[in-house]
Design a protein around this motif. Sequence first.
Motif, PDB file in Angstrom:
ATOM      1  N   ARG B 304      37.256  34.838  25.212  1.00 57.50           N
ATOM      2  CA  ARG B 304      38.105  34.438  24.101  1.00 57.50           C
ATOM      3  C   ARG B 304      39.522  34.197  24.606  1.00 57.50           C
ATOM      4  O   ARG B 304      40.040  34.946  25.436  1.00 57.50           O
ATOM      5  CB  ARG B 304      38.147  35.537  23.029  1.00 57.50           C
ATOM      6  CG  ARG B 304      36.796  35.743  22.416  1.00 57.50           C
ATOM      7  CD  ARG B 304      36.841  36.826  21.386  1.00 57.50           C
ATOM      8  NE  ARG B 304      37.241  38.113  21.943  1.00 57.50           N
ATOM      9  CZ  ARG B 304      37.024  39.266  21.317  1.00 57.50           C
ATOM     10  NH1 ARG B 304      36.435  39.288  20.144  1.00 57.50           N
ATOM     11  NH2 ARG B 304      37.405  40.389  21.862  1.00 57.50           N
ATOM     12  N   ASP B 305      40.132  33.148  24.070  1.00 59.66           N
ATOM     13  CA  ASP B 305      41.480  32.791  24.476  1.00 59.66           C
ATOM     14  C   ASP B 305      42.454  33.793  23.841  1.00 59.66           C
ATOM     15  O   ASP B 305      42.520  33.919  22.622  1.00 59.66           O
ATOM     16  CB  ASP B 305      41.793  31.368  23.989  1.00 59.66           C
ATOM     17  CG  ASP B 305      43.083  30.857  24.577  1.00 59.66           C
ATOM     18  OD1 ASP B 305      43.912  31.688  25.007  1.00 59.66           O
ATOM     19  OD2 ASP B 305      43.254  29.620  24.615  1.00 59.66           O
ATOM     20  N   LEU B 306      43.208  34.503  24.673  1.00 62.74           N
ATOM     21  CA  LEU B 306      44.113  35.520  24.125  1.00 62.74           C
ATOM     22  C   LEU B 306      45.188  34.919  23.225  1.00 62.74           C
ATOM     23  O   LEU B 306      45.703  35.575  22.345  1.00 62.74           O
ATOM     24  CB  LEU B 306      44.791  36.293  25.254  1.00 62.74           C
ATOM     25  CG  LEU B 306      43.900  37.104  26.177  1.00 62.74           C
ATOM     26  CD1 LEU B 306      44.755  37.995  27.054  1.00 62.74           C
ATOM     27  CD2 LEU B 306      42.929  37.965  25.387  1.00 62.74           C
ATOM     28  N   SER B 307      45.533  33.650  23.469  1.00 60.51           N
ATOM     29  CA  SER B 307      46.615  33.066  22.667  1.00 60.51           C
ATOM     30  C   SER B 307      46.233  33.024  21.187  1.00 60.51           C
ATOM     31  O   SER B 307      47.106  33.102  20.327  1.00 60.51           O
ATOM     32  CB  SER B 307      46.968  31.678  23.179  1.00 60.51           C
ATOM     33  OG  SER B 307      45.883  30.814  22.979  1.00 60.51           O
ATOM     34  N   VAL B 308      44.945  32.946  20.894  1.00 61.81           N
ATOM     35  CA  VAL B 308      44.534  32.955  19.486  1.00 61.81           C
ATOM     36  C   VAL B 308      44.942  34.276  18.837  1.00 61.81           C
ATOM     37  O   VAL B 308      45.533  34.310  17.754  1.00 61.81           O
ATOM     38  CB  VAL B 308      43.010  32.736  19.377  1.00 61.81           C
ATOM     39  CG1 VAL B 308      42.539  32.986  17.958  1.00 61.81           C
ATOM     40  CG2 VAL B 308      42.651  31.346  19.840  1.00 61.81           C
ATOM     41  N   ALA B 309      44.666  35.370  19.569  1.00 62.47           N
ATOM     42  CA  ALA B 309      45.029  36.678  19.000  1.00 62.47           C
ATOM     43  C   ALA B 309      46.528  36.865  18.998  1.00 62.47           C
ATOM     44  O   ALA B 309      47.104  37.448  18.067  1.00 62.47           O
ATOM     45  CB  ALA B 309      44.365  37.789  19.802  1.00 62.47           C
ATOM     46  N   LEU B 310      47.181  36.361  20.041  1.00 59.22           N
ATOM     47  CA  LEU B 310      48.632  36.528  20.083  1.00 59.22           C
ATOM     48  C   LEU B 310      49.272  35.768  18.935  1.00 59.22           C
ATOM     49  O   LEU B 310      50.180  36.256  18.271  1.00 59.22           O
ATOM     50  CB  LEU B 310      49.192  36.022  21.418  1.00 59.22           C
ATOM     51  CG  LEU B 310      48.866  36.893  22.627  1.00 59.22           C
ATOM     52  CD1 LEU B 310      49.409  36.262  23.894  1.00 59.22           C
ATOM     53  CD2 LEU B 310      49.444  38.293  22.446  1.00 59.22           C
ATOM     54  N   MET B 311      48.778  34.546  18.705  1.00 61.92           N
ATOM     55  CA  MET B 311      49.378  33.742  17.644  1.00 61.92           C
ATOM     56  C   MET B 311      49.037  34.301  16.274  1.00 61.92           C
ATOM     57  O   MET B 311      49.919  34.507  15.438  1.00 61.92           O
ATOM     58  CB  MET B 311      48.909  32.293  17.766  1.00 61.92           C
ATOM     59  CG  MET B 311      49.637  31.547  18.872  1.00 61.92           C
ATOM     60  SD  MET B 311      48.909  29.958  19.221  1.00 61.92           S
ATOM     61  CE  MET B 311      49.496  29.019  17.853  1.00 61.92           C
ATOM     62  N   TRP B 312      47.758  34.580  16.034  1.00 60.78           N
ATOM     63  CA  TRP B 312      47.410  35.103  14.707  1.00 60.78           C
ATOM     64  C   TRP B 312      47.930  36.516  14.499  1.00 60.78           C
ATOM     65  O   TRP B 312      48.141  36.964  13.382  1.00 60.78           O
ATOM     66  CB  TRP B 312      45.910  35.011  14.444  1.00 60.78           C
ATOM     67  CG  TRP B 312      45.666  33.837  13.569  1.00 60.78           C
ATOM     68  CD1 TRP B 312      45.223  32.617  13.970  1.00 60.78           C
ATOM     69  CD2 TRP B 312      45.946  33.728  12.177  1.00 60.78           C
ATOM     70  NE1 TRP B 312      45.213  31.749  12.913  1.00 60.78           N
ATOM     71  CE2 TRP B 312      45.649  32.406  11.792  1.00 60.78           C
ATOM     72  CE3 TRP B 312      46.435  34.609  11.208  1.00 60.78           C
ATOM     73  CZ2 TRP B 312      45.818  31.943  10.491  1.00 60.78           C
ATOM     74  CZ3 TRP B 312      46.600  34.152   9.909  1.00 60.78           C
ATOM     75  CH2 TRP B 312      46.299  32.830   9.568  1.00 60.78           C
ATOM     76  N   GLY B 313      48.158  37.222  15.609  1.00 64.38           N
ATOM     77  CA  GLY B 313      48.743  38.556  15.482  1.00 64.38           C
ATOM     78  C   GLY B 313      50.141  38.511  14.898  1.00 64.38           C
ATOM     79  O   GLY B 313      50.579  39.453  14.234  1.00 64.38           O
ATOM     80  N   THR B 314      50.856  37.381  15.139  1.00 63.40           N
ATOM     81  CA  THR B 314      52.245  37.305  14.671  1.00 63.40           C
ATOM     82  C   THR B 314      52.343  37.336  13.145  1.00 63.40           C
ATOM     83  O   THR B 314      53.018  38.211  12.601  1.00 63.40           O
ATOM     84  CB  THR B 314      52.916  36.055  15.248  1.00 63.40           C
ATOM     85  OG1 THR B 314      52.562  35.971  16.627  1.00 63.40           O
ATOM     86  CG2 THR B 314      54.415  36.127  15.129  1.00 63.40           C
ATOM     87  N   PRO B 315      51.687  36.389  12.444  1.00 62.72           N
ATOM     88  CA  PRO B 315      51.795  36.493  10.981  1.00 62.72           C
ATOM     89  C   PRO B 315      51.239  37.800  10.437  1.00 62.72           C
ATOM     90  O   PRO B 315      51.790  38.355   9.477  1.00 62.72           O
ATOM     91  CB  PRO B 315      50.985  35.300  10.464  1.00 62.72           C
ATOM     92  CG  PRO B 315      50.219  34.774  11.611  1.00 62.72           C
ATOM     93  CD  PRO B 315      50.937  35.192  12.858  1.00 62.72           C
ATOM     94  N   VAL B 316      50.183  38.302  11.054  1.00 60.36           N
ATOM     95  CA  VAL B 316      49.611  39.557  10.543  1.00 60.36           C
ATOM     96  C   VAL B 316      50.618  40.691  10.698  1.00 60.36           C
ATOM     97  O   VAL B 316      50.912  41.427   9.760  1.00 60.36           O
ATOM     98  CB  VAL B 316      48.299  39.890  11.283  1.00 60.36           C
ATOM     99  CG1 VAL B 316      47.824  41.286  10.923  1.00 60.36           C
ATOM    100  CG2 VAL B 316      47.233  38.867  10.942  1.00 60.36           C
ATOM    101  N   ALA B 317      51.225  40.767  11.913  1.00 57.14           N
ATOM    102  CA  ALA B 317      52.170  41.851  12.161  1.00 57.14           C
ATOM    103  C   ALA B 317      53.387  41.721  11.253  1.00 57.14           C
ATOM    104  O   ALA B 317      53.828  42.703  10.640  1.00 57.14           O
ATOM    105  CB  ALA B 317      52.603  41.838  13.624  1.00 57.14           C
TER     106      ALA B 317
END
Lengths: 364, 520, 363
Positions: B304-317
């Motif tokens: 899995r591409d970590l950037s997906v989690a990094l990017m979606w982590g931003t609005p969630v956080a």
Amino acid sequence: MSNTPPVHPDASQQPRGDVLADDPSYAPRQSGAESAASGAAGETLLRVENMHLHYRTQRGVVRAVDGISFEMKRNEALVVLGESGCGKTSLTKALLRTLPRNVAHFSGKVTLAGEEISELSEEQFRRTVRWSRISMVMQAAMNALNPVVRVGEQVAEPLRVHNGWSREKSRERAAEVFHLVGLPADFLNRYPFELSGGMRQRAVLAMALVTDPLLVILDEPTSALDVLTQANIMNVLKRIKREMGTSFILITHDVATSSELADRVALMYAGQIVEDSPAQHYFTDPAHPYTKLLMASVPRLREVVEPEHIPGQPPSLLELPEGCRFADRCPSRHERCGANPELQSLPDNRKARCWLFTEEAQST
Amino acid sequence: MSRWREGFKQVRNYPSAILGLALIAFLFGLAAYTVVFLSFEEAELHWRGQEAVRQNPINAWPAWINAFGYDLPETMVLTSEEDATVERDGSELRIEFEFDYTYSDFPSEMALFLEAEFDERLPYARMRWHTPAGEVFPLGSRSVGAYERVSITQDSHLERFFYGKYPHVGLLSDPRHQNQAEILSDDVIPALGEIVAWVADDEQQVVTERLGEQFVLTEEEAQWVFEEVRALLAQGVDEQERLAAALQRRADELRATAEVLPGTYRIEILVDLMHTEEDAADVRATFVSYGLVHGVAGTDHMRRDLSVALMWGTPVALAFGLLAAVGTTITTLIIAAIGVWFGGIIDATIQRITEVNIILPLLPILVMIGTLYSTSIWLMLGVVILLGIFSASIKMYRAMLLPIRESPYIEAARAYGAGNFRIVFRYMIPRVLPVLIPSFVTLIPTYVFLEASLAVLGLGDPTLPTWGKLLHDAQEHGALEFGHYYWVLAPTVMLMLTGLGFAMFGFALDRIFNPRLRRI
Amino acid sequence: MSAESQTLPTDTAQVETQVPPRTEGEALLHARQLHTWFELRRWGIVRIGYVRAVDGVEFSLARGESVAFVGESGCGKSSLIRTLLGLHKPTEGDVIFEGRKLSERSRQERHEYRAKVGYVQQDPYGALPPFMSVRQILAEPLIVHGVRDRAERERRIRAALEEVRLSPPEEFLHKFPHMLSGGQQQRVVIARALILKPEMIVADEPVSMLDASVRIEILNLLRNIQRSHNLALVFITHDLSTVRYFAKRIFVMYAGKFVEEAPVDELIDHPQHPYTQALLTALPDPDPENAHRDTEVPGGEPPSLLNPPSGCRFHPRCPHAMQGLCDVEEPPLFEPRPQHHSACWLQRPEGEQPPKADPGATP
């Protein structure tokens, strides 16, 4: 001031209570060697020349003290009078060198009893001048007492810190000074909250007197107190001045109260002294136009004279005008007021900062 | 309100505030970009792994690592539709991929994906690998179903052929080392006595010629053999057995050596479609050479591409932090103000609840709820706000509001008849807002970290890709032991930027709006 | 009330006989035997006593009349005005406004009463919410009293600013309190007190925090407004020298009670009560001679309102206190001069014997 009221005949027989007789009598000063009055009265005690104290703020430089010079004699009470924001509290800070961090400019020559104390290093000043020779009662100091330390200990503290005296010796001296300011000796063991406002103010005064200083600076010492308490404190000050030969600088905005102690009055306006006169002239025949207006604005109890207000507002200490700082509000403004006049010496030991009193103006 | 405008104008005087604001702006920008351009469905699908990520390498570093002097290969995807020559002749289909391989490192993995359309019989494919040196290796042959993954990396025949090297390494290797190893073990060691005698006695020229004739070696190879043997002799290894052992070791070493042979490679796929009519059958092929680097953030153990989690982590956080901070501070302030204004039993009740609540530890309660009930982020948010309302700050606000309650302007408001709620909301709360705003700003990262810590503990919302989840996975799969530092660093940096940005801005605001801290 | 109720009726009886209140019909405001006591409890449960902040105050105020309450801090004058403003409920007695008791009014009528009484406070900066602009500040009372129309509000705000000489209003509407000078702040406070078109203004030391040169301006403004609108004015101060300029009558308050009441000039020129005499002595006019003589004022402190002295509350500090009389019997209000009342045994009419006469007692 004879306002003995018409009282009921029954009561008029009663001697009017001499309130001072209630006050304890004072023990003669024991430590005569370091007496404040040791110098001859009439000799110059303090000379301040061209003192400046400017602060740096986010909106610019505040010229709170801007070229102040004055002189006072031993056993004299100088009243520094001024409206709020004229720089009078900054003057006390400059004299005691208790400067805030945002000082932009601080200069001036201060001579105390012949010694140029402005030349002393910070440490020497702290050890030999602050509180030992010049002490102070700060504005609202009575509310600044440490609530968890007994009053007696707080009053004795300067002696232990500055003179290195033992607890017992400084306590004895504190008891003496308590006597002097009219506080019962058993108050030494009380906490500040157990004392009324007037009593606390006396304790603060005792703290200023405990080191037997040459000069005590009082910054609005009675402004937070009631009329009667205020009169009582002023009585204490008068007595100390009379009996101990202490010199005072009284800083206040209250014209009526200032007359209670003043030998000499220096009126401040926008960071400068505009008039410096002996009290008898200041209160009866003011020279400077500002003094005249200010005296006319004081409501009087026993005269039916309408007081008049001074139009306009004092200039901001951030943007002082080039010329005379009072010119905008002055009824005798003329073309020369575009330049700031020096403090002119007048007859009768008076000084005023106004073009009306230059030599040419007086000769014509 | 001019007070606010004035205050925010002062922000310019604090470099830390500007930097903080820039960081916050970056985070919000990233969050907005993510929400707009990377739909949650897409992200969720990606994060489930499996088919969606089949063309991603496993545990690849971020691509920017190459900027630091590395030359790690990127993933290369070739499809039969675009990157291949396809020839069809009746039921014969020939697909040929041709590509240049110029990296100095080998890829992490290679695979062929075959997809076939057919009516009845499965098409049959044979695959061959052509190296720039002209060697040809068979990649096996098989019937092609609807979807086949032919893992070249897991081809055991090839693996044996390459003496245990990964087939994709062997296929891309320079064959020279293999040759040299064979010369040593097949030719030199059996005839060692003879060769040692030659090397010891004769001129180099003579020996190399003789070696070339005897073992059919090129001049270069003969030269190399001479130098190898002479070097060993010069080291004083002259005993026959020791010499043989040393050469054998050298041969093994060479066999294990893999160096990329740069050049043009070809993959040839010959398919018997088993159908003669056009359209009845077809085969599409995709060749993937998995790189060692991938994207801006690399990949995890599930491709899995970590950037997906990094990017979606931003609005969630940010959403979690903001909602929790807003939810707690505003309600806390309102409750404190109501308590202070009405006093008596209301105030006492609020005080007692607060005192009990201060004792309750937040994290263990969340862990308990997470393990026993549900790890939904909404539930967590609700619990955080609920427990956060009656927090110690209620005492702080109370202390600030008590003198305000007695202030003359409130007395004036009562004198002209303002009602209780008007006094609370219009006169008391706005008075403390300037002090509240900075603490509100600095509170946001606290909740962001709280959410991350829950995820690290394995109590993150199962459906959401978040920063904390990345850390959890990294920890679980020993990212640090195996040197996958990027896996830990990326979410950590995001968390730190969040903390730093809000903290720097918040502390500067505190200095501006809190008169006691104002710089003069 | 129960603790001291047995002593109250006697006070009431005496005072009422001495000063017949004006007929309630003509008075705008009448305070009848007002007592405001605060309960002091330990641990919130056990009552340990009452602070008798206002302890039997009686006065009335006609439309357009101005009176001053003079007293030191802690004499109960703040509690008195708060009671008048309806911010405290009187423990006993009534505030009667336009002939109706406040306590008998409905919620709505009490709300209307608040519009009829304007309040000017001591500290102008503290009296203005720092986060509101002048426009918002002045709009608040209007909103509270249901002026919904924006244009109407704006018109009245501008009129009020003009009234207090803050003109042109545009220059001040958007300003926040800290941008104004002390005098301007106090003008905004006055404008706020006027905006609901009150019948009465209560001014609590309105100039004590201002500089001398501004004081007169504000006092003149208050006086002009009071006269032009024919407002009743209650003016609280500790400084007698400012009273002369616009109050008609002065009430001197000591320890929760009025001790002397007279028209202004009469009171200043012929103070009867020893406390008033002391107050006047302690307020010198500026005079260089002041420095060379002591001011003859009683020492001591005002008594605690929790436990006031028996008899005359001033007797422990009074130079004329008569033992056996002043410390036992509370003096009623006598009228030693026309329209001049004083609560002191010294003023009792000739020939009348004190209840427990002991004139020879020494102070």
